[in-house]
Motif scaffolding. Structure first.
Motif, PDB file in Angstrom:
ATOM      1  N   TYR A 143      12.754  -2.792   0.940  1.00  0.00           N
ATOM      2  CA  TYR A 143      11.867  -1.706   1.330  1.00  0.00           C
ATOM      3  C   TYR A 143      12.638  -0.784   2.283  1.00  0.00           C
ATOM      4  O   TYR A 143      12.930  -1.156   3.417  1.00  0.00           O
ATOM      5  N   ASP A 147      -1.398   2.968   3.396  1.00  0.00           N
ATOM      6  CA  ASP A 147      -0.658   1.742   3.722  1.00  0.00           C
ATOM      7  C   ASP A 147      -0.094   1.130   2.444  1.00  0.00           C
ATOM      8  O   ASP A 147       0.194   1.838   1.481  1.00  0.00           O
ATOM      9  N   SER A 148       0.028  -0.202   2.415  1.00  0.00           N
ATOM     10  CA  SER A 148       0.641  -0.852   1.250  1.00  0.00           C
ATOM     11  C   SER A 148      -0.195  -0.710  -0.017  1.00  0.00           C
ATOM     12  O   SER A 148       0.349  -0.775  -1.122  1.00  0.00           O
ATOM     13  N   HIS A 187       1.180   2.408  -1.093  1.00  0.00           N
ATOM     14  CA  HIS A 187       2.618   2.281  -1.331  1.00  0.00           C
ATOM     15  C   HIS A 187       2.895   1.588  -2.664  1.00  0.00           C
ATOM     16  O   HIS A 187       3.777   1.997  -3.419  1.00  0.00           O
ATOM     17  N   SER A 202       4.055   0.478   3.591  1.00  0.00           N
ATOM     18  CA  SER A 202       3.493  -0.866   3.712  1.00  0.00           C
ATOM     19  C   SER A 202       3.379  -1.286   5.177  1.00  0.00           C
ATOM     20  O   SER A 202       4.322  -1.117   5.961  1.00  0.00           O
ATOM     21  N   ASN A 259      -5.730  -2.463   7.347  1.00  0.00           N
ATOM     22  CA  ASN A 259      -4.810  -3.176   8.239  1.00  0.00           C
ATOM     23  C   ASN A 259      -5.335  -3.203   9.670  1.00  0.00           C
ATOM     24  O   ASN A 259      -5.085  -4.161  10.410  1.00  0.00           O
ATOM     25  N   HIS A 300      -4.258  -7.316  -1.240  1.00  0.00           N
ATOM     26  CA  HIS A 300      -3.852  -6.220  -2.111  1.00  0.00           C
ATOM     27  C   HIS A 300      -4.486  -6.351  -3.494  1.00  0.00           C
ATOM     28  O   HIS A 300      -4.348  -7.392  -4.132  1.00  0.00           O
TER      29      HIS A 300
END
Length: 409
Positions: free
Chosen positions: A175, A223-224, A227, A257, A287, A381
């Protein structure tokens, strides 16, 4: 069906391979096998068998990448006599797909002395602002070095500007913490190394990606979940778990993320403004909530992001934060705050108070307000089906709300 590639090297790497200006230690004959990701597969099982009799020669389990390299010295027969197939497994090692059709193990020869990149930037509308690079684990590698270059267009590699160099331990993805906002052409390359950090491969062939700052209609800050990536082991460099893949509207991915709403606010100026999108999709907060940050604080941050959008003539479009499934989050060593559901409800109620907001929460949640178990592997996720819902829902809403802006896509 699994798409696949395969390779067989006909000679070991020489002890003094000085191509690319490096000395590479002698390596064994090896075969590189690649396949496409199976939806929701966390790991894979590779089966090698005799092509004539069908008798199994070996089976390799717990493969977490979409490819594997075999040392031919460990095979009792020559590759021309063998065939391979692969199937996807879930978190517990149970099959979730049929075996792929058999492929000849020694069918062709490709670049076996370099790591093989697997990123799918060429299949994305835009390269994510924070790229994630992936490759097939190189046989016997203990470390990797990655380099990212800016291509000046001169066709002289020595003129290209080295932007970043990273070292990473045995893995198959990286990443990048750097954001690439300057318009132009870039490429990345990776080299395998041993435990003493000595090269055991040549540099991989350049994998190109481009950045544009012109005519960006829609970008997504998050966020992720924005992403990308999913099923624990598949990184955002693949398209399957990126919700932008399922959007008819091209969307620039400005997700990162691990971001909280505070982190999203902090990087707004340096990450969003260089592209000046007409519309900014804003999806964050989970998050914060799962870590015990109050909904009030998340609301303050998201409100500030909205204000920055309006100050810069960008239309802010809020998307509800996704639910979670706490029991499965133990798989990634995360325990959510005890009152996460109440705080998430407060946050989403505020988001939905704006007429331009988009609600994906209701489509992802079960009757207990949890992320549907079938939509997630790690509880945090959404996997492929969940990302498809998010992408299609956002795309449909944008086309309905902003037809004039998006009419010339």
């Amino acid at each position: 069906m699994l798409a696949s590639q395969f390779s067989y090297t006909c000679a070991a790497l020489p002890a003094q391979n000085v191509a690319d200006g490096i000395t590479v230690k002698e390596q064994p004959l090896k075969i590189s096998i690649l396949w496409s990701p199976v939806p929701n597969a966390v790991q894979y099982e590779l089966n090698i068998s005799n092509a004539l009799t069908g008798q199994q020669i070996t089976a390799v389990q717990s493969i977490y990448a979409t490819g594997y390299e075999l040392d031919t010295g460990l095979l009792p027969e020559t590759p021309d006599q063998l065939q391979w197939q692969v199937r996807g497994l879930d978190y517990n090692g149970n099959p979730i797909s049929d075996y792929s059709p058999y492929k000849a193990l020694g069918n062709s020869i490709i670049n076996s002395d370099r790591p093989i990149p697997t990123t799918q930037f060429d299949k994305m509308a835009y390269t994510p602002l924070y790229p994630v690079y992936s490759w097939i684990p190189y046989l016997h590698a203990a470390k990797y070095t990655l380099r990212i270059y800016y291509d000046d267009g001169s066709n002289v590699p020595t003129h290209d500007k080295l932007l970043n160099e990273y070292q990473t331990d045995d893995t198959f993805d990286f990443y990048d913490p750097a954001a690439y906002t300057q318009a132009g052409k870039y490429y990345w390359t990776v080299q395998a190394r041993d435990a003493d950090n000595k090269p055991i491969s040549r540099w991989s062939a350049p994998s190109y990606f481009s950045v544009t700052d012109k005519n960006i209609k829609v970008a997504a800050l998050g966020d992720s979940i924005t992403h990308g990536g999913g099923a624990i082991s598949t990184p955002p460099g693949y398209t399957m778990y990126n919700w932008q893949t399922y959007s008819v509207v091209p969307i620039l991915n400005i997700g990162y993320s691990g971001d909280t709403t505070g982190a999203m606010l902090h990087r707004f100026s340096k990450d969003v403004l260089p592209f000046h999108p007409r519309i900014l999709v804003i999806m964050g907060g989970i998050n914060d909530i799962r870590a015990g940050i109050s909904a009030d604080e998340a609301i303050q941050n998201l409100s500030a992001i909205r204000s920055l959008c309006l100050d810069n003539n960008i239309i802010p479009v809020m998307v509800t934060a996704s639910p979670i499934y706490p029991e499965k989050m133990q798989r990634i060593d995360i325990t959510p705050a005890p009152d996460w559901q109440r705080q998430l409800s407060l946050l989403n109620h505020w988001i939905l108070s704006y007429p331009d907001s988009i609600d994906t929460y209701l489509l992802l949640a079960d009757n207990q307000g949890l992320l549907k178990s079938s939509f997630t592997t790690d509880g945090l996720h959404p996997d492929a089906a969940g990302k498809k819902i998010i992408g299609e829902t956002i795309s449909t809403a944008l086309l309905k709300k902003y037809p004039v802006i998006l009419s010339r896509l």
